[in-house]
Design an enzyme around this catalytic site. Structure first.
Site, PDB file in Angstrom:
ATOM      1  N   GLN A 137       0.874  -1.175   0.000  1.00  0.00           N
ATOM      2  CA  GLN A 137       0.000   0.000   0.000  1.00  0.00           C
ATOM      3  C   GLN A 137       0.911   1.225   0.000  1.00  0.00           C
ATOM      4  O   GLN A 137       1.415   1.631   1.037  1.00  0.00           O
ATOM      5  CB  GLN A 137      -0.940  -0.052   1.199  1.00  0.00           C
ATOM      6  CG  GLN A 137      -1.809  -1.316   1.197  1.00  0.00           C
ATOM      7  CD  GLN A 137      -2.789  -1.352   0.035  1.00  0.00           C
ATOM      8  OE1 GLN A 137      -3.612  -0.464  -0.130  1.00  0.00           O
ATOM      9  NE2 GLN A 137      -2.699  -2.386  -0.815  1.00  0.00           N
ATOM     10  N   ARG A 185      -4.585   3.880   4.235  1.00  0.00           N
ATOM     11  CA  ARG A 185      -3.905   4.660   3.216  1.00  0.00           C
ATOM     12  C   ARG A 185      -4.126   4.013   1.853  1.00  0.00           C
ATOM     13  O   ARG A 185      -4.491   2.837   1.740  1.00  0.00           O
ATOM     14  CB  ARG A 185      -2.421   4.822   3.543  1.00  0.00           C
ATOM     15  CG  ARG A 185      -1.587   3.579   3.452  1.00  0.00           C
ATOM     16  CD  ARG A 185      -0.124   3.913   3.805  1.00  0.00           C
ATOM     17  NE  ARG A 185       0.735   2.790   3.534  1.00  0.00           N
ATOM     18  CZ  ARG A 185       1.053   1.840   4.414  1.00  0.00           C
ATOM     19  NH1 ARG A 185       0.557   1.875   5.629  1.00  0.00           N
ATOM     20  NH2 ARG A 185       1.847   0.846   4.074  1.00  0.00           N
ATOM     21  N   ALA A 225     -11.938   2.731   3.741  1.00  0.00           N
ATOM     22  CA  ALA A 225     -10.960   1.857   3.087  1.00  0.00           C
ATOM     23  C   ALA A 225     -10.032   2.658   2.176  1.00  0.00           C
ATOM     24  O   ALA A 225     -10.203   3.869   1.993  1.00  0.00           O
ATOM     25  CB  ALA A 225     -11.694   0.781   2.308  1.00  0.00           C
ATOM     26  N   HIS A 226      -9.079   1.979   1.576  1.00  0.00           N
ATOM     27  CA  HIS A 226      -8.060   2.684   0.783  1.00  0.00           C
ATOM     28  C   HIS A 226      -8.662   3.338  -0.454  1.00  0.00           C
ATOM     29  O   HIS A 226      -9.561   2.820  -1.078  1.00  0.00           O
ATOM     30  CB  HIS A 226      -6.894   1.767   0.394  1.00  0.00           C
ATOM     31  CG  HIS A 226      -7.229   0.479  -0.248  1.00  0.00           C
ATOM     32  ND1 HIS A 226      -6.270  -0.421  -0.673  1.00  0.00           N
ATOM     33  CD2 HIS A 226      -8.410  -0.101  -0.544  1.00  0.00           C
ATOM     34  CE1 HIS A 226      -6.844  -1.454  -1.190  1.00  0.00           C
ATOM     35  NE2 HIS A 226      -8.133  -1.308  -1.128  1.00  0.00           N
ATOM     36  N   ASN A 227      -8.114   4.515  -0.736  1.00  0.00           N
ATOM     37  CA  ASN A 227      -8.474   5.266  -1.932  1.00  0.00           C
ATOM     38  C   ASN A 227      -9.900   5.796  -1.952  1.00  0.00           C
ATOM     39  O   ASN A 227     -10.390   6.229  -3.000  1.00  0.00           O
ATOM     40  CB  ASN A 227      -8.194   4.441  -3.199  1.00  0.00           C
ATOM     41  CG  ASN A 227      -6.716   4.109  -3.312  1.00  0.00           C
ATOM     42  OD1 ASN A 227      -6.297   2.990  -3.061  1.00  0.00           O
ATOM     43  ND2 ASN A 227      -5.924   5.113  -3.623  1.00  0.00           N
TER      44      ASN A 227
END
Lengths: 347, 347, 347
Positions: free
Chosen positions: B204, B224, B245-247
């Site tokens: 990540q 991240r 969550a990511h993004n």
């Protein structure tokens, strides 16, 4: 480390039970009916496991009178074998040593008051105005903010944070990662602010009061009140990852399973059971002895004791998709059904 | 500790309000209409509590012009009493002292940069490449990982973890237990691996950017990004135990209630309201000003502002069981209904 | 800090891939098709992004054979580009330095055993009977309770708590805020207690066993067993804020998305996929290769592999209200439908 041992007769005597079989038999621990050996005690609470009882190798089994005949060896007879087992098993629990005194790595503010019989673990931080009462145990990394009280004999297992104005009663047990007394989520939307408006925070000026004998699970969060306090009465039992919003009031002896959430100012009665990941909307009231099944959402106040549910059953995804798609037209189907009935009656 | 006091006239002056009654009356705190005494200020925002207004003992009440006549004593008149109350109440909040400087128990890497006006609490750990800007406050036990920035005047209440490549804007408030910048949940399934396949982790490599004036609740987690960053624009307000969550990208001024969850790469608009324990699936887009009610699951992108819901109502468990069982046959019922209609039309 | 670089040919060689284009081209990182520049590698896994492939400025792209023709520049050909990308991207990840040794602020009990090659970060607390194996990395603020083992090469990113009797296998990765080995939620209701009864706690005497290569997300909680252990087999992947109750057994290679929850003694098979905020009730069994979609509740055991769901679709609130209200009468509608059919047949 010497073993903890009791004879069958000693256990009977200690908890007011009767026994059958060899009272001098020595018990060193507890186990399941399937797994316990001759030096272990087990129990039968649910009659559907009677087959396991007849086959058990346990040194003694706690049973109801009616199951005594099926016991292959020694037995302790209890009105409620599960309760008796819980009491006996506690004798065999080895809690981490917690000697009175303050670990040298702990940081204690000058204005904090820590009982000489309390045990304060490594890296604990205790702020001004905090009180740690007699026999309380703080495991490593606990943070006790300003004006918080940890009642006598309470135990904060490790890494518990009490933010501010939190009072724990006596014998309260709090598991790691729990945060008690964090800001309630109070916001006012200021339309006059730049852009098209923005949020203004409402200061959270209340506290949290937690009654005697409560248990708070790992990573559970309990916000402090906006003006008045958030309250848990005595013997409330919260599992892990539960969210209790500001100004919630939870009645005595209520238990909530993991991931349940209660929104602001809701009032939950006594002896309620809130299932896992169930939710209660804000400002609602639940009567005493209300049970909410897992993952249900309570959207209106409940005046009568009983069991309540929402949700739809699990199905194979292909079947479920068909049914779920139809849900979007339920109202139309109901109207069409009524129309057909009218037609049928008019014929 | 001397009391914080303001006269009614001072409050009117400070926030541009008009007042009626005794402007020299001294206010020392705030309270509810029902609970406030003569030295306290209260407010009426919702006209359904007008009965409480007429009976209140509060020293002064913030009201709309239209409620002035029902005020038993002094009043401050505001266009939006809730917003005015929020601003006034903030005057009476006592935040823990946070003197500039670094507590001796904190561990600061040589390659970290900490402003002289920042306050770093006990047991904080600040890694290389981290930057703590002017006036930032880190309560006890905060961990600021490599290449993280805490913006000016931000406050991390206690025990907040920024893992890596996290940038907080100015005046960001983060509550205990929050984890920001942890690994996104990115996995590739390698069918060629031993056995019948196993998981490979995707590194990540992105970060997290949090805008000015955001608030992040207790035990909330924000991962991240995998390649690009996870982003919260300014004035985003997250309650406790939220999972981002990511993004994910969250637009400015959006608020989410406790236990909401947003899956990877979803894009939430500005001024959205996400209810408690609501969920948004990955890669979806929500337009500006979308409201999702509590516990709903968003399974498709939403292009129009408005309020959206899923779920079924709570019922007594006995009744609910009957209805829920029928849900499994909804598709069949719809077909049977259509068949009946066809029959009926053909007669 | 010098850049990490590989040529295209080196990457092909290292991972057994073929390449087309300039093998001497130097790659210094990874990026998305849309964002990557000439010194970066990207990948195409899903053919719906082929348009991005033709337009990419990436220095090299990992593609399937069939997409090679659309590659504007150098390409690495892989059977599974996503897996190959994951392996390559890992080369470019910069993990925080973790030199072997124990930070002076850490508190290590005399009876703990820490490998000389392990890295123990600031403020870690390691209790008696704990074992930290070779090459294990404990970031700041980890607490390793009595009789816990951290397997070789495992990494606890920061602020992880292992309460007691927890064994992590090798290469286990645990994210901040996770709590493993906390008390299971075991209570017996003692009707004979004062008032109308109260709760008695069942001591939680088991532990937790976590297999090799598992990953545990931020603020996830895993309770220890009541008598036997809670078990995660190898390569289980848990996202953030997951709740695993006592005595749950999770089969190898199973993955769970954020906020999923599994109640006590449930047994999940191998290669299962549990969606975000999905729940599994206690004592149920799920076969291998069962997929549960997001927010579904599993209320019965599942014997066959496949995908399973519950819930109803999201709608505009006005429409949803009408349909939801009808749900309360589904059973009645089904009866009325049957009655109509009977009438119709009798005509």
């Amino acid at each position: 480390m010497s073993a903890i041992t009791y004879t069958v007769a000693e256990l009977a005597d200690r908890f007011g039970l009767t026994f059958s079989g060899d009272g001098t038999h020595v018990i060193e621990g507890v186990g399941t009916l399937a797994g316990a050996g001759p030096s272990q005690l087990s129990f039968l609470s649910n009659s559907k496991y009677t087959a396991q009882l007849t086959a058990t190798r346990a040194g003694v089994v706690v049973v109801r009178e009616e199951n005594l005949a099926d016991c292959p060896g020694a037995a302790l007879v209890a009105r409620d074998p599960y309760v008796a087992y819980a009491q006996i098993a506690a004798l065999f629990e080895r809690l981490p040593a917690a000697p009175p005194g303050i670990h040298p790595s702990a940081v204690i503010a000058a204005g904090a008051r820590v009982s000489g019989s309390a045990s304060i673990g490594p890296c604990c931080v205790i702020e001004n105005g905090a009180v740690i009462e007699d026999g309380a145990i703080l495991g490593p990394h606990c943070i006790i903010g300003e004006d918080c009280t940890v009642g006598a004999q309470s135990r904060l297992v490790a890494r518990v944070t009490l933010v501010t104005r939190v009072t724990l009663g006596r014998r309260v047990l709090v598991h790691p990662g729990a945060v008690i007394g964090s800001d309630g989520f109070g916001l006012a939307f200021d339309r006059s602010a730049s852009d098209h408006g923005s949020w203004i925070k409402l200061p959270q000026l209340g506290g949290v009061r937690i009654g005697d004998d409560c248990e708070i699970g790992a990573n559970t969060t309990i916000d402090r009140g906006a003006l008045d306090d958030t309250v848990l009465e005595e013997d409330v039992r919260l599992d892990n990852q539960i969210q209790i919003a500001h100004n919630v009031h939870v009645g005595a002896h209520t238990a909530m399973a993991g991931c349940a959430a209660v929104a602001g100012s809701a009032k939950i009665g006594r002896y309620c059971m809130i299932g896992g990941n169930a939710g209660v909307l804000g400002h609602l009231e639940l009567a005493d002895r209300v049970t909410i099944t897992a993952k249900s959402l309570v959207t209106h106040s409940i005046r009568e004791p009983g069991e309540y549910s929402s949700g739809v059953p699990l199905q194979d995804n292909r079947q479920w998709r068909k049914n779920a798609a139809r849900f979007k037209h339920l109202d139309e189907y109901a109207r069409r059904l009524s129309a057909l009935e009218k037609d049928s009656n008019n014929e």
